[in-house]
Design a protein around this motif. Structure first.
Motif, PDB file in Angstrom:
ATOM      1  N   MET A 179      22.236 -32.837  34.646  1.00  7.33           N
ATOM      2  CA  MET A 179      20.964 -32.956  33.916  1.00  7.33           C
ATOM      3  C   MET A 179      20.173 -31.662  34.065  1.00  7.33           C
ATOM      4  SD  MET A 179      17.982 -35.854  34.359  1.00  7.33           S
ATOM      5  CE  MET A 179      16.522 -35.798  33.339  1.00  7.33           C
ATOM      6  N   SER A 180      19.739 -31.107  32.951  1.00 10.93           N
ATOM      7  CA  SER A 180      19.032 -29.837  32.974  1.00 10.93           C
ATOM      8  C   SER A 180      17.605 -30.030  33.475  1.00 10.93           C
ATOM      9  CB  SER A 180      19.011 -29.215  31.567  1.00 10.93           C
ATOM     10  OG  SER A 180      18.232 -28.035  31.570  1.00 10.93           O
ATOM     11  N   THR A 181      17.153 -29.088  34.305  1.00 13.95           N
ATOM     12  CA  THR A 181      15.784 -29.123  34.811  1.00 13.95           C
ATOM     13  C   THR A 181      14.930 -28.055  34.136  1.00 13.95           C
ATOM     14  OG1 THR A 181      16.405 -27.648  36.619  1.00 13.95           O
ATOM     15  CG2 THR A 181      16.515 -30.023  37.046  1.00 13.95           C
ATOM     16  N   GLU A 182      15.471 -27.412  33.109  1.00 15.55           N
ATOM     17  CA  GLU A 182      14.753 -26.372  32.380  1.00 15.55           C
ATOM     18  C   GLU A 182      13.560 -26.994  31.656  1.00 15.55           C
ATOM     19  OE1 GLU A 182      14.438 -22.272  31.327  1.00 15.55           O
ATOM     20  OE2 GLU A 182      15.791 -23.303  32.692  1.00 15.55           O
ATOM     21  N   LEU A 183      12.408 -26.378  31.842  1.00 16.35           N
ATOM     22  CA  LEU A 183      11.197 -26.888  31.189  1.00 16.35           C
ATOM     23  C   LEU A 183      11.186 -26.513  29.720  1.00 16.35           C
ATOM     24  CD1 LEU A 183       8.564 -25.940  33.933  1.00 16.35           C
ATOM     25  CD2 LEU A 183       9.633 -28.161  33.566  1.00 16.35           C
ATOM     26  N   ARG A 184      10.613 -27.400  28.912  1.00 20.95           N
ATOM     27  CA  ARG A 184      10.444 -27.076  27.488  1.00 20.95           C
ATOM     28  C   ARG A 184       9.220 -26.184  27.335  1.00 20.95           C
ATOM     29  NH1 ARG A 184      12.484 -32.501  26.591  1.00 20.95           N
ATOM     30  NH2 ARG A 184      10.406 -33.357  26.913  1.00 20.95           N
ATOM     31  N   ILE A 185       9.361 -25.165  26.487  1.00 22.04           N
ATOM     32  CA  ILE A 185       8.244 -24.245  26.273  1.00 22.04           C
ATOM     33  C   ILE A 185       8.066 -23.996  24.776  1.00 22.04           C
ATOM     34  CG2 ILE A 185       8.679 -23.120  28.485  1.00 22.04           C
ATOM     35  CD1 ILE A 185       9.786 -20.717  26.934  1.00 22.04           C
ATOM     36  N   ASN A 186       6.829 -23.647  24.426  1.00 23.05           N
ATOM     37  CA  ASN A 186       6.462 -23.226  23.069  1.00 23.05           C
ATOM     38  C   ASN A 186       7.018 -24.153  21.986  1.00 23.05           C
ATOM     39  OD1 ASN A 186       5.073 -21.087  24.270  1.00 23.05           O
ATOM     40  ND2 ASN A 186       6.902 -19.795  24.283  1.00 23.05           N
ATOM     41  N   GLU A 187       7.794 -23.615  21.029  1.00 23.09           N
ATOM     42  CA  GLU A 187       8.231 -24.398  19.864  1.00 23.09           C
ATOM     43  C   GLU A 187       9.208 -25.510  20.238  1.00 23.09           C
ATOM     44  OE1 GLU A 187       7.938 -21.167  19.919  1.00 23.09           O
ATOM     45  OE2 GLU A 187       6.327 -20.881  18.443  1.00 23.09           O
ATOM     46  N   ARG A 188       9.747 -25.501  21.451  1.00 20.87           N
ATOM     47  CA  ARG A 188      10.646 -26.567  21.870  1.00 20.87           C
ATOM     48  C   ARG A 188       9.882 -27.849  22.194  1.00 20.87           C
ATOM     49  NH1 ARG A 188      14.114 -24.639  26.694  1.00 20.87           N
ATOM     50  NH2 ARG A 188      14.928 -26.759  26.410  1.00 20.87           N
ATOM     51  N   ILE A 189       8.569 -27.755  22.282  1.00 23.92           N
ATOM     52  CA  ILE A 189       7.734 -28.937  22.531  1.00 23.92           C
ATOM     53  C   ILE A 189       7.460 -29.598  21.185  1.00 23.92           C
ATOM     54  CG2 ILE A 189       5.558 -29.769  23.507  1.00 23.92           C
ATOM     55  CD1 ILE A 189       5.527 -27.211  25.244  1.00 23.92           C
ATOM     56  N   ARG A 190       8.055 -30.772  20.939  1.00 27.79           N
ATOM     57  CA  ARG A 190       8.016 -31.396  19.606  1.00 27.79           C
ATOM     58  C   ARG A 190       7.017 -32.542  19.479  1.00 27.79           C
ATOM     59  NH1 ARG A 190      12.743 -29.877  16.968  1.00 27.79           N
ATOM     60  NH2 ARG A 190      13.270 -27.790  17.722  1.00 27.79           N
ATOM     61  N   VAL A 191       6.319 -32.916  20.564  1.00 24.40           N
ATOM     62  CA  VAL A 191       5.377 -34.043  20.471  1.00 24.40           C
ATOM     63  C   VAL A 191       4.153 -33.616  19.658  1.00 24.40           C
ATOM     64  CG1 VAL A 191       6.132 -35.102  22.630  1.00 24.40           C
ATOM     65  CG2 VAL A 191       4.355 -33.360  22.674  1.00 24.40           C
ATOM     66  N   PRO A 192       3.458 -34.590  19.043  1.00 20.84           N
ATOM     67  CA  PRO A 192       2.314 -34.242  18.196  1.00 20.84           C
ATOM     68  C   PRO A 192       1.109 -33.726  18.962  1.00 20.84           C
ATOM     69  CG  PRO A 192       2.552 -36.613  18.356  1.00 20.84           C
ATOM     70  CD  PRO A 192       3.782 -36.027  18.965  1.00 20.84           C
ATOM     71  N   GLU A 193       0.896 -34.182  20.186  1.00 21.83           N
ATOM     72  CA  GLU A 193      -0.254 -33.729  20.954  1.00 21.83           C
ATOM     73  C   GLU A 193       0.099 -33.662  22.441  1.00 21.83           C
ATOM     74  OE1 GLU A 193      -3.312 -36.519  20.098  1.00 21.83           O
ATOM     75  OE2 GLU A 193      -2.451 -38.112  21.342  1.00 21.83           O
ATOM     76  N   VAL A 194      -0.678 -32.880  23.174  1.00 22.35           N
ATOM     77  CA  VAL A 194      -0.416 -32.689  24.606  1.00 22.35           C
ATOM     78  C   VAL A 194      -1.726 -32.722  25.372  1.00 22.35           C
ATOM     79  CG1 VAL A 194       1.645 -31.293  24.181  1.00 22.35           C
ATOM     80  CG2 VAL A 194      -0.582 -30.162  24.434  1.00 22.35           C
ATOM     81  N   ARG A 195      -1.594 -33.007  26.661  1.00 20.73           N
ATOM     82  CA  ARG A 195      -2.758 -32.886  27.552  1.00 20.73           C
ATOM     83  C   ARG A 195      -2.705 -31.477  28.119  1.00 20.73           C
ATOM     84  NH1 ARG A 195      -5.876 -36.773  29.599  1.00 20.73           N
ATOM     85  NH2 ARG A 195      -4.315 -38.364  29.047  1.00 20.73           N
TER      86      ARG A 195
ATOM     87  N   VAL B 127       3.839 -24.401  28.359  1.00 22.44           N
ATOM     88  CA  VAL B 127       4.936 -24.945  29.166  1.00 22.44           C
ATOM     89  C   VAL B 127       4.673 -26.417  29.459  1.00 22.44           C
ATOM     90  CG1 VAL B 127       6.261 -24.716  31.287  1.00 22.44           C
ATOM     91  CG2 VAL B 127       5.279 -22.679  30.217  1.00 22.44           C
ATOM     92  N   GLU B 128       5.676 -27.259  29.167  1.00 22.35           N
ATOM     93  CA  GLU B 128       5.561 -28.689  29.433  1.00 22.35           C
ATOM     94  C   GLU B 128       5.889 -28.934  30.909  1.00 22.35           C
ATOM     95  OE1 GLU B 128       6.980 -32.387  26.799  1.00 22.35           O
ATOM     96  OE2 GLU B 128       8.615 -31.423  27.894  1.00 22.35           O
ATOM     97  N   ILE B 129       4.872 -29.257  31.708  1.00 25.91           N
ATOM     98  CA  ILE B 129       5.081 -29.402  33.151  1.00 25.91           C
ATOM     99  C   ILE B 129       5.221 -30.859  33.588  1.00 25.91           C
ATOM    100  CG2 ILE B 129       3.932 -27.236  33.709  1.00 25.91           C
ATOM    101  CD1 ILE B 129       1.421 -28.839  34.383  1.00 25.91           C
ATOM    102  N   ALA B 130       4.819 -31.801  32.734  1.00 25.51           N
ATOM    103  CA  ALA B 130       4.939 -33.223  33.062  1.00 25.51           C
ATOM    104  C   ALA B 130       5.303 -33.994  31.807  1.00 25.51           C
ATOM    105  CB  ALA B 130       3.652 -33.743  33.689  1.00 25.51           C
ATOM    106  N   PRO B 131       6.599 -33.980  31.442  1.00 17.98           N
ATOM    107  CA  PRO B 131       7.013 -34.626  30.195  1.00 17.98           C
ATOM    108  C   PRO B 131       6.846 -36.149  30.212  1.00 17.98           C
ATOM    109  CG  PRO B 131       8.928 -33.934  31.464  1.00 17.98           C
ATOM    110  CD  PRO B 131       7.736 -33.337  32.129  1.00 17.98           C
TER     111      PRO B 131
END
Length: 226
Positions: free
Chosen positions: A1-17, A46-50
């Motif tokens: 299982m990859s532990t690489e964080l999603r960053i920038n355009e790889r974050i596909r959710v509509p909104e973030v905290r 950077v998505e730190i808590a998906p």
């Protein structure tokens, strides 16, 4: 299982905290707005808590973040102590000479920062006298108490009785101390050798000088005027 964080355009959710670069809370914002803020600050999103609802993202320099994490991991591996358990086996009726030899090995292991598993092996009727093994283990623990302690008390295990001694000093500290002792002994030996050479050197030089002087007098003819 990859532990690489999603960053920038790889974050596909509509909104973030969103969390700011200094840890300040920005709040829930649309992802495209968060990306715009990252671009304006010349940072990464950077998505730190998906697992969050919505996911938590932070503005940061991702390259610097990965480098610092790699440095910390490397330092942790460097400081990691590999626990080594040595083993020493004894008989309950061991003679004094063998006991001293075995104890010497235990002392060496503890001084090196290693744990020592002491095993008393019972044979035949000895199995009905476990107190012999217990007293022997207690004596050994007392004899090496300056270097180690009883980490696991004596326990009967079939025909054997086992105790584990732990060193007072950590492996890394013990290694540094042993290395310092080697350097000190080498320096003392070098000083002793130098002192020995200094004691014998003048006598040797004197003999050589006398030998040369006799050689000159023997070669002179008293009948020849200077």
């Amino acid at each position: 299982m990859s532990t690489e964080l999603r960053i920038n355009e790889r974050i596909r959710v509509p909104e973030v905290r969103l969390v700011g670069p200094n840890g300040e809370t920005v709040g829930i914002v649309p992802t495209d707005q968060a990306l715009k803020l990252a671009q304006e600050a010349d940072l990464d999103l950077v998505e730190i808590a998906p697992q969050g609802r919505p996911p938590v993202c932070k503005l940061m320099d991702y390259g610097k973040f990965k480098y610092e994490n790699a440095q910390k991991a490397r330092e942790a591996r460097r400081n990691q102590t590999n626990v080594i358990i040595k083993e020493m086996k004894l008989r309950p009726k061991i003679d004094a000479h063998d006991y001293e030899t075995k104890k010497g090995h235990v002392v060496r292991f503890l001084r090196a920062g290693d744990k020592v598993k002491i095993t008393i092996m019972f044979r035949g009727r000895e199995q009905h006298r476990p107190e012999l093994g217990f007293r022997l283990l207690q004596k050994l623990a007392e004899d090496v108490s300056e270097l180690g302690f009883i980490e696991s008390s004596p326990k009967q295990d079939g025909r054997n009785m086992i105790m584990v001694l732990g060193p007072h000093k950590k492996k890394a500290d013990a290694k540094v101390e042993l290395q310092a002792e080697k350097v000190t002994k080498a320096a003392e030996k070098a000083a002793a050798d130098a002192e020995e050479r200094a004691v014998f050197a003048p006598k040797s030089d004197q003999k050589v000088a006398q030998k040369k002087e006799r050689g000159r007098s023997e070669n002179l003819d008293p009948e020849i005027e200077a």
